[in-house]
Write a protein that holds these residues in place. Structure first.
Motif, short mmCIF file in Angstrom:
data_model
loop_
_atom_site.label_atom_id
_atom_site.label_comp_id
_atom_site.label_asym_id
_atom_site.label_seq_id
_atom_site.Cartn_x
_atom_site.Cartn_y
_atom_site.Cartn_z
N THR A 148 0.79 -1.33 0.07
CA THR A 148 -0.10 0.11 0.08
C THR A 148 0.78 1.51 -0.17
O THR A 148 0.20 2.42 -0.11
N GLN A 149 2.14 1.13 0.44
CA GLN A 149 3.21 2.15 0.59
C GLN A 149 4.16 2.33 -0.62
O GLN A 149 4.65 3.33 -0.94
N GLN A 150 4.43 1.15 -1.25
CA GLN A 150 5.74 1.11 -2.20
C GLN A 150 5.31 -0.13 -3.25
O GLN A 150 4.50 -0.96 -2.89
N ARG A 151 5.77 0.02 -4.39
CA ARG A 151 5.63 -0.85 -5.43
C ARG A 151 6.71 -1.77 -5.23
O ARG A 151 8.02 -1.54 -4.94
N PHE A 152 6.47 -3.14 -5.15
CA PHE A 152 7.78 -4.34 -4.97
C PHE A 152 8.80 -4.35 -6.03
O PHE A 152 9.89 -4.58 -5.70
#
Length: 123
Positions: free
Chosen positions: A49-53
């Protein structure tokens, strides 16, 4: 190894097996489950929800896809040459599979392998 939904029913078991075999593990989960990933000894928990893998995980040997769809499509970009994408939910697209064969390997489900074997035997 990158495990999608590492805090889920299948994912948390996959994390434990991977760690038991000595793998360096990235795993995705939501903010509320990030602490569980830490308790499972995930080396790099990723809060999707906070960063793209893709911004965290690179040159991955194995991606375990338990989500499919867009997550699977985005997972191709993190595989290193010779890397493997294992999907529990949907076979990879033909186009992406061809591209991945040039860079790595694609694993097919057992049912797909049996069907391909039957087709070869019929011919």
């Amino acid at each position: 190894m990158l495990i999608h939904a590492g805090s889920g029913g299948v994912g948390h078991l996959a994390v434990q097996l991977a760690k038991w075999k000595g793998a360096y593990v990235f795993a995705t989960a939501s903010t509320k489950n990030k602490d569980l990933l830490r308790k499972l000894s995930v080396d790099e928990p990723i809060d999707y929800t906070q960063q793209r893998f893709e911004d965290v995980a690179r040159n991955i040997d194995v991606v375990l896809d338990t989500i499919g769809g867009e997550t699977q499509e985005r997972s191709w970009s993190v595989l290193k040459k010779g890397g493997v994408l294992l999907s529990l939910v949907q076979p990879p697209s033909v186009e992406k599979s061809k591209s991945a064969r040039r860079r790595g390997r694609v694993r097919r489900r057992a049912s797909e392998r049996r069907a391909a074997r039957r087709d070869r035997e019929d011919h």
